[in-house]
Scaffold this motif. Structure first.
Motif, PDB file in Angstrom:
ATOM      1  N   MET A   1       0.809  -1.220   0.000  1.00 38.33           N
ATOM      2  CA  MET A   1       0.000   0.000   0.000  1.00 38.33           C
ATOM      3  C   MET A   1       0.842   1.270   0.000  1.00 38.33           C
ATOM      4  N   GLN A   4       2.058   2.006  -3.338  1.00 41.81           N
ATOM      5  CA  GLN A   4       1.067   2.612  -4.215  1.00 41.81           C
ATOM      6  C   GLN A   4       0.926   4.106  -3.935  1.00 41.81           C
ATOM      7  N   ASP A   5       0.918   4.444  -2.637  1.00 35.74           N
ATOM      8  CA  ASP A   5       0.764   5.850  -2.304  1.00 35.74           C
ATOM      9  C   ASP A   5       1.975   6.677  -2.740  1.00 35.74           C
ATOM     10  N   HIS A   7       3.650   6.029  -5.406  1.00 33.25           N
ATOM     11  CA  HIS A   7       3.411   6.204  -6.842  1.00 33.25           C
ATOM     12  C   HIS A   7       2.457   7.358  -7.067  1.00 33.25           C
ATOM     13  N   LEU A   8       1.439   7.345  -6.217  1.00 38.91           N
ATOM     14  CA  LEU A   8       0.422   8.380  -6.323  1.00 38.91           C
ATOM     15  C   LEU A   8       1.046   9.745  -6.100  1.00 38.91           C
ATOM     16  N   SER A  10       4.110  10.612  -6.524  1.00 39.42           N
ATOM     17  CA  SER A  10       4.986  11.053  -7.605  1.00 39.42           C
ATOM     18  C   SER A  10       4.171  11.631  -8.749  1.00 39.42           C
ATOM     19  N   ALA A  11       2.929  11.162  -8.876  1.00 42.72           N
ATOM     20  CA  ALA A  11       2.092  11.685  -9.940  1.00 42.72           C
ATOM     21  C   ALA A  11       1.443  13.004  -9.550  1.00 42.72           C
ATOM     22  N   THR A  12       1.247  13.209  -8.264  1.00 46.74           N
ATOM     23  CA  THR A  12       0.454  14.374  -7.857  1.00 46.74           C
ATOM     24  C   THR A  12       1.276  15.530  -7.322  1.00 46.74           C
TER      25      THR A  12
ATOM     26  N   ARG B  19      -7.566   1.356  -4.459  1.00 46.08           N
ATOM     27  CA  ARG B  19      -6.303   2.093  -4.418  1.00 46.08           C
ATOM     28  C   ARG B  19      -5.516   1.940  -5.712  1.00 46.08           C
ATOM     29  N   LEU B  20      -5.500   0.730  -6.232  1.00 44.69           N
ATOM     30  CA  LEU B  20      -4.799   0.518  -7.501  1.00 44.69           C
ATOM     31  C   LEU B  20      -5.485   1.298  -8.610  1.00 44.69           C
ATOM     32  N   GLU B  22      -7.277   3.927  -8.245  1.00 40.81           N
ATOM     33  CA  GLU B  22      -7.039   5.351  -7.992  1.00 40.81           C
ATOM     34  C   GLU B  22      -5.681   5.769  -8.548  1.00 40.81           C
ATOM     35  N   THR B  23      -4.682   4.934  -8.302  1.00 44.48           N
ATOM     36  CA  THR B  23      -3.334   5.234  -8.797  1.00 44.48           C
ATOM     37  C   THR B  23      -3.325   5.245 -10.325  1.00 44.48           C
ATOM     38  N   CYS B  26      -4.889   8.389 -11.553  1.00 42.90           N
ATOM     39  CA  CYS B  26      -4.001   9.547 -11.362  1.00 42.90           C
ATOM     40  C   CYS B  26      -2.906   9.593 -12.423  1.00 42.90           C
ATOM     41  N   HIS B  27      -2.301   8.426 -12.697  1.00 43.63           N
ATOM     42  CA  HIS B  27      -1.232   8.401 -13.716  1.00 43.63           C
ATOM     43  C   HIS B  27      -1.798   8.663 -15.096  1.00 43.63           C
ATOM     44  N   ASN B  51       4.787   5.174 -15.585  1.00 44.23           N
ATOM     45  CA  ASN B  51       3.900   5.050 -14.427  1.00 44.23           C
ATOM     46  C   ASN B  51       2.520   4.547 -14.834  1.00 44.23           C
ATOM     47  N   SER B  89      -6.017  12.354  -4.111  1.00 44.03           N
ATOM     48  CA  SER B  89      -6.149  12.066  -5.541  1.00 44.03           C
ATOM     49  C   SER B  89      -7.240  12.884  -6.221  1.00 44.03           C
TER      50      SER B  89
END
Lengths: 568, 484
Positions: A1, A4-5, A7-8, A10-12, B19-20, B22-23, B26-27, B51, B89
Motif C-alpha cells: 500500500m 502505491q501511495d 506512486h500516487l 509522484s504523480a500528484t 487504491r490501484l 485510484e493510482t 491519477c497516472h 507510471n 487524488s
C-alpha cells in the motif's frame, strides 16, 4: 500500500512554481471580483483585471492542466497546499463557497473570460447571505451552467436535516382496517386496456417535441398578466394586493423592454375593466390599482419605453397603433415621463403616435402637460406645445381657453422653437381671439414665424382677420422703423379682406400728403399693395386711377405695388 | 453497468482495487496533462508513460483479464467499483472525470493485451484522447480510432441503453436523501408561511436542481422513490411525489434542464394554497358541504398568492405561478377555480395535472380510504383522456411508468405477493420483473427478483403470471423501502 501511495505522490506532487502560480491566480480572482463589484462592467479597470486573470489562468491550465481548488472554511487548497490563508472570512472566496456547500472548484481548459466574469458576478451577488433568499452561489452556478467552471458540492446545507424514515410513514389512516383494495370492479388495469390507447404514434412524438420547444421560449409575462388579473378580480385580502401588483409591475416593465405593445394593451384594457368594476362601488382595492397605474406611468416604469422610442425605428402600422393605444391607457402623469423623450424619438411615425396619445391623456388632465411645458428645457417645452396644440382640438370650449392661454404664454417665449410651436399651434385653431394675438408675429425676428403668421392671415378671405388687421393699422402708432411690419399688415389685409375694405384702402392711397405726416408714404404704399393683392375689379380700377394721379407719390406707390412680391 | 457491480455496499469490500484503480486514474490524468505539453521523448512524459503502464499492469495482475473505467453519475467506477474521492487524488480524479464528461465518454476498457503496450502505443492513445476534444462527436470519434488495430489493447465502453433503466436500485441513497430534503424544505416553507414569516426558496431550489440532475442519469430510481405515501402529512409527500413525477415526465418529453427546474419548483409548490384550507376540511372523512368545497376550490388561487409572497425574484415567481393556478382546471377547462379563464392549459399545467391526479388516486385519502392500484389509476385516467388530461402527455406518462408501474403490488399465480420492480409494456416477452415479498414474523422482507418473461422449459408457458394487482396499502407497506 505504501508503495502505491508513493506512486500516487509522484504523480500528484506539484512543483513550487506551480503552487505559487495557483496562488497568484487566486489573488487575481479576488482582485477581479473586487473590481467587478466596484466599477461598472465596461470600466477599464474591471476589464483589465478580468483580462489579466483570464490570461494567467489560461497559461496555467496550458502548463499544468485543470486548476482544481479544494474549498475549506478559511482557505483554498491546491494539490494539498493552502492558498492565501488568513484572508478576511467575509471577503474570502473560500468562505463564500464553503458556506454554500461547494467542496471543489475546477477551472478547465477552454475557459473564457465571459465564463470567468459570470462566475465572479455570481460570487459577488452572494457576498452576503440573507436569511430567506431565492438561492445561493450553487443554485446560480447551476443555472449559469458554465462549461469550463465545474464545481462539486457536499451536503453542508442539509447537515441538520433528518432523513425520512420510510418505514414509519403511514400509508393509510391509523387503526382503521383496510379491506383488500383493488379498486372499483369497473376500472380496468392498464395491462388489460387496448394498447392503442397509450401507445405513442410518431406524429404524437413530433407534436410533443413541438410542445416542448414552444415551452422553452415561453413568455411568462403573459401568464402573469392573465393569472394575476384573475386573482385581482377574486382578491379579498388587502395585504396581498401590493405583492400581486409588484409582480405585475415587473412583468410590465419587462414586456415594455421587449416592445410587445399589443400584449401590454391587452393587459391594460383588462386592468381598466377591473378598475371600472371597482370604481362603481368604491371598492377598497381602488387606491391600490390607482397607485399601480401611477407607478407604471412614472419615469422608472417607462424607462424601457423611452429607450425603445429613442433606439428603435419602426413604421409597422400595427405596432404604432398599439403604441398609441398603450400610452393612451396610462395615467396622465405619463406625459411627464414620456414627454422628455419626444425630441429624441427615432421614428416620425412613432413620434406622431406618442403626441396623439399624450394629447388624449392631457384631455383628461392638462396639468402634467402644462407642468412639462413650464419646467422643461426648450426642446421638450416646444414638444409640449405640439401636444397641447393637438389637445385643444379634443377639449370643450371652456377647457380649451385654458389651453389657449398656455399657447399664448408660449408664444411670448424667447426661444424661437417654442414660439414657432406656439404660433403654429395658434394658427391651427380658428378663433376670433387668435387673430389679434398673431398680428405681432408679422414683425417676429424669426422669418419662419413671420411667414407662418402671414400665411395664416393670407390663406383666405376672413372677416375676423380683416377686422383684426384694420384695427391694428388704424392704431396709427407706427414709425418709420415699422415700415416692413406695416407692409406685411397691408399685404395680409389684401389677401384676407373683403370688398368692404376698398374704401379704407382708397383713403389711405389717395390721402393728401400733408395730412398724414411722416408715415403717410408707408400707408400709401401698403394700401397700394393690399389693393394689388385683392384681385377685385374695384381694386384694379382704383390702382388704374392711382397710376394716373397728378401726385407723383401716389403714382410711385402704385408702380412699386405692381412690381413687388410679398415681402416678409 | 450491472447492479452487482454498482452495489454501493460492494465499494471498499475489496480494499486493494480501489487504491490501484485510484493510482491508475491519477497516472492516466498526469499523462494526459503532460502529453499536451511535451513530446513523447520528454523525460517527464516518459516517466508518466512508465507510471501509467506499470499502474495498469499492476491492476491487471490484481484483477485478471481487463480494466474497466466507467464515468457515471459524477463518479468513476473502476472495475465496477465506485472510486472514492480522496484528498490525495481528488485533483486528478475530478479532472479526468471532467475530461470524460467533456468528451461524452462513458468508459474505457483495457484488456489483457495491455501487458504488451509500449510507451509509443500509450502515447498515441493519449494523443487521440487529446485530439478527440476537437471533434464534433468526440466519443464516437475516439471509439472509431480505438477500433484501429494498433489499439488492440483498449476500446471504449458504450453507455448502457438507459443507464438509469438497468435497475431500480441505482442511486437509492441519493434519491432517499433528495426526497427527504425536498420534503423538509417544503414543510419548512409551509411552516414559515403559516407563522406569517417570510420564506425564501433556496433549499427547495437546490434540491430540485439536484433531482433534475438525477433525472438525467437515473429516472427510474426517482419513480421508485415517488411511491412513498404518508397519510398523516399527505400534502407534503404528495407535493414531492408530483414534483418528482413531473420532472421525470418533463425529462421524457425532452425539456431542458432549466425548464425542468422550473417545472419541478412549480409542481413542488402546486398545493401551497392548501395551507389556507383548514385541516379538518382537508381530512374530513365524509363528503364536503358547499362552503367546505369552496374552500378546497380556492386552493389554486391561494397557491398563487402564496407563491407571490415568497422571498424570490419576481422574474422567478412569474415563471412558476401559472401551473399551480391551472392544475385543477382540467384539459377541457371544466375544472376549478371557476373564473373567466379561457386560455388552453400550459404544458406544465397539463403535466402537473396528470402527476397530481395519479398520485392522488394511488394514495389513501380521508374521503377515499381505498387507494387504487397504480395500474388501475392509469386505467381511470386513460378513460378521461382528452377531457381531463392531455391525451398525448398521458400516453407519455403511461409509457414512462410502464403499464404496470414500478411499485405496483401484484399477486402471482404462485400466491406470492410482489412489487413490480422494473417496467414492461406487456408486449410479447417484454413483461416486468417482480420483487417477491417474503413474509417473516408478520413482516414482509425482500425476496428474489423474478422475470415474468421466464418460461417453463417443458411447457413453454410463462413460469409466473400476475393473478391480480393491488395497492401496497393492502399490505401496509411502502414500496420505496423495498425498491430502494
Amino acid at each position: 500500500m505504501e508503495q502505491q501511495d508513493s506512486h500516487l505522490q509522484s504523480a500528484t506532487a506539484p512543483g513550487k512554481n506551480q503552487v505559487h502560480e495557483a496562488e497568484q491566480i487566486v489573488t487575481r480572482l479576488l482582485l477581479a471580483a473586487k473590481n467587478l463589484n466596484l466599477y461598472p462592467d465596461d470600466h477599464a479597470i474591471s476589464r483589465r483585471s478580468l483580462r489579466d486573470l483570464h490570461e494567467q489562468l489560461t497559461a496555467f491550465i496550458n502548463r499544468y492542466g485543470d486548476l482544481s481548488l479544494e474549498v475549506f472554511k478559511t482557505h483554498l487548497e491546491y494539490e494539498g497546499r493552502q492558498l492565501l490563508p488568513g484572508t478576511d472570512p467575509e471577503q474570502n472566496l473560500a468562505y463564500l463557497c464553503y458556506r454554500d456547500g461547494i467542496q471543489w472548484l475546477i477551472f478547465s481548459e477552454g475557459i473564457s473570460a465571459t465564463e470567468l466574469e459570470e462566475f465572479l458576478k455570481i460570487i459577488n451577488t452572494h457576498q452576503v447571505m440573507e436569511e430567506e433568499t431565492q438561492g445561493d452561489i450553487v443554485t446560480n452556478l447551476w443555472e449559469a451552467d458554465l462549461f469550463n467552471i465545474q464545481y462539486r458540492t457536499n451536503e453542508k446545507i442539509w447537515q441538520n436535516e433528518p432523513l425520512l424514515d420510510l418505514s414509519s410513514l403511514d400509508t393509510a389512516p391509523r387503526g382503521e382496517p383496510f379491506a383488500a383494495a383493488t379498486g372499483p370492479e369497473s376500472v380496468e388495469s392498464t395491462s388489460a386496456i387496448d394498447e392503442e390507447l397509450w401507445r405513442l404514434a410518431p406524429e404524437e412524438i413530433e407534436k410533443t417535441q413541438r410542445m416542448a420547444a414552444r415551452e422553452e421560449s415561453r413568455d411568462f409575462n403573459e401568464d402573469v398578466f392573465e393569472v394575476l388579473l384573475v386573482i385581482l378580480a377574486e382578491q379579498r385580502a388587502h395585504q396581498d394586493y401590493a405583492h400581486l401588483l409588484e409582480i405585475i409591475y415587473e412583468c410590465f416593465v419587462d414586456e415594455l423592454a421587449k416592445g410587445d405593445f399589443p400584449r401590454i394593451c391587452g393587459f391594460l384594457q383588462n386592468f381598466h375593466a377591473t378598475r371600472r368594476t371597482y370604481e362603481a362601488d368604491g371598492h377598497w382595492a381602488l387606491p391600490y390599482l390607482d397607485d399601480f397605474l401611477h407607478k407604471i406611468s412614472g419615469p422608472h416604469g417607462l424607462v424601457p419605453l423611452n429607450t425603445y422610442l429613442t433606439k428603435t425605428y419602426t413604421q409597422d402600422s400595427k405596432q404604432l397603433e398599439a403604441l398609441k393605444e398603450m400610452v393612451g391607457l396610462l395615467a396622465p402623469e405619463s406625459i411627464l415621463s414620456i414627454g422628455p423623450t419626444l425630441p429624441k424619438v427615432q421614428s416620425s411615425d412613432a413620434r406622431q403616435a406618442i403626441v396623439s396619445a399624450l394629447a388624449g391623456l392631457a384631455k383628461t388632465d392638462l396639468r402634467p402637460l402644462i407642468h412639462l411645458f413650464r419646467n422643461s428645457q426648450t426642446a421638450v417645452a416646444a414638444e409640449a406645445i405640439v401636444v397641447l396644440s393637438e389637445t385643444i382640438t379634443l377639449l370643450s370650449e371652456t377647457r380649451s381657453k385654458e389651453a389657449l392661454a398656455v399657447l399664448l404664454e408660449a408664444s411670448r417665449s424667447d426661444a424661437d422653437s417654442i414660439r414657432k410651436s406656439a404660433v403654429f399651434a395658434l394658427t391651427k385653431h380658428e378663433n376670433a381671439e387668435v387673430y389679434p394675438r398673431l398680428i405681432p408675429f408679422f414683425g417676429d425676428s424669426n422669418a419662419a414665424i413671420r411667414k407662418m403668421a402671414f400665411r395664416f392671415f393670407s390663406r383666405q378671405r376672413s372677416p375676423e382677420a380683416e377686422t383684426a388687421l384694420i384695427k391694428r393699422i388704424k392704431k396709427n402708432d407706427f414709425t418709420r422703423k415699422d415700415a416692413a411690419f406695416l407692409q406685411i399688415l397691408y399685404q395680409a389685409l389684401g389677401y384676407c379682406g373683403s370688398r368692404e375694405i376698398v374704401d379704407f384702402l382708397r383713403n389711405r392711397l389717395f390721402a393728401r400728403p400733408l395730412r398724414i405726416g411722416k408715415v403717410q408714404a408707408l400707408h400709401r404704399a401698403g394700401a397700394a399693395m393690399a389693393l394689388r393683392r385683392m384681385e377685385a375689379p374695384e381694386a384694379g380700377a382704383l390702382l388704374e386711377k392711382a397710376s394716373k394721379s397728378l401726385w407723383p407719390t401716389i403714382r410711385r406707390a402704385t408702380r412699386r405695388a405692381k412690381e413687388a412680391g410679398d415681402e416678409l | 453497468m450491472s447492479y452487482e457491480k454498482t452495489n454501493p455496499e460492494a465499494v471498499g469490500s475489496e480494499p486493494e482495487t480501489p487504491r490501484l484503480g485510484e493510482t491508475f486514474i491519477c497516472h492516466f490524468m498526469r499523462l494526459l496533462q503532460l502529453a499536451r505539453i511535451h513530446e513523447s521523448g520528454n523525460r517527464l512524459t516518459v516517466e508518466a508513460l512508465n507510471n501509467f503502464i506499470s499502474a495498469g499492469r499492476r491492476l491487471l495482475d490484481e484483477e485478471g483479464d481487463e480494466i474497466t473505467i466507467e464515468a457515471s453519475h459524477g463518479r468513476f467506477f473502476v472495475q465496477g467499483q465506485k472510486l472514492l474521492i480522496r484528498k490525495q487524488s481528488a485533483v486528478f480524479v475530478l479532472s479526468l472525470l471532467g475530461w470524460f464528461e467533456r468528451l461524452g465518454l462513458y468508459g474505457l476498457r483495457f484488456n489483457a493485451e495491455f501487458d504488451k503496450v509500449t510507451n509509443e502505443n500509450a502515447y498515441d492513445f493519449i494523443l487521440d484522447m487529446i485530439e478527440a476534444q476537437n471533434q464534433n462527436e468526440p466519443a464516437e470519434w475516439l471509439g472509431k480510432r480505438l477500433g484501429e488495430e494498433r489499439f488492440f489493447w483498449v476500446d471504449t465502453i458504450a453507455a448502457p441503453q438507459s443507464e438509469a433503466g438497468a435497475s431500480a436500485v441505482e442511486n437509492p441513497e441519493l434519491a432517499h436523501r433528495l426526497y427527504s430534503f425536498a420534503y423538509n424544505s417544503l414543510k419548512s416553507v409551509g411552516q414559515k408561511i403559516l407563522k406569517g414569516k417570510p420564506s425564501g426558496i433556496r433549499k427547495p431550489l437546490r434540491v430540485i436542481q439536484d433531482i433534475t440532475d438525477l433525472a438525467f442519469v437515473n429516472n427510474e430510481v426517482l419513480m421508485g422513490i415517488a411511491t412513498i405515501r404518508d397519510h398523516d402529512d399527505y400534502t407534503f409527500t404528495h407535493s414531492v411525489n408530483v414534483a418528482i413525477l413531473s420532472i421525470c415526465l418533463g425529462q421524457q418529453i425532452g425539456l431542458s434542464r432549466k425548464s425542468l427546474v422550473r417545472l419541478g419548483i412549480s409542481s413542488l409548490f402546486h398545493d401551497l394554497g392548501k395551507i389556507d384550507v383548514p385541516r379538518e376540511i382537508l381530512n374530513k372523512p365524509g363528503p364536503l358541504d358547499t362552503r367546505e368545497f369552496q374552500e378546497i376550490q380556492n386552493h389554486p388561487l391561494n397557491g398563487v398568492r402564496r407563491i407571490i409572497k415568497l422571498n424570490a425574484d419576481s422574474e422567478l415567481k412569474a415563471r412558476i405561478l401559472l401551473p399551480p393556478f391551472e392544475h385543477h382546471l382540467r384539459y377541457d377547462l371544466s375544472g376549478y377555480p371557476d373564473t373567466n379563464w379561457n386560455r388552453p392549459l400550459s404544458l406544465f399545467g397539463r403535466i402537473i395535472e396528470i402527476c397530481d391526479v395519479y398520485d392522488a388516486l394511488t394514495s389513501a385519502r380521508s374521503y377515499r380510504q381505498t387507494p387504487l392500484s397504480q395500474d388501475r389509476a392509469l386505467g381511470i385516467m386513460l378513460a378521461k383522456s382528452g377531457k381531463d388530461f392531455d391525451p398525448v402527455l398521458l400516453k407519455w406518462f403511461v409509457n414512462m411508468l410502464g403499464v404496470l408501474p414500478m411499485g405496483t403490488l401484484v399477486k402471482l399465480n404462485t400466491g406470492h405477493f410482489g412489487l413490480v420492480y422494473s417496467g414492461g409494456d406487456f408486449k410479447e416477452d417484454h413483461l416486468p420483473k417482480v420483487l417477491v415479498l417474503r413474509q417473516q414474523n408478520g413482516r414482509y422482507t425482500k425476496g428474489e427478483i423474478i422475470d415474468l418473461n421466464q418460461r417453463d422449459a417443458k411447457t413453454g408457458q410463462h413460469s409466473y403470471t400476475i393473478a391480480s394487482t393491488h395497492h401496497p396499502t393492502d399490505l401496509g407497506i411502502q414500496p420505496a423501502v423495498y425498491l430502494m
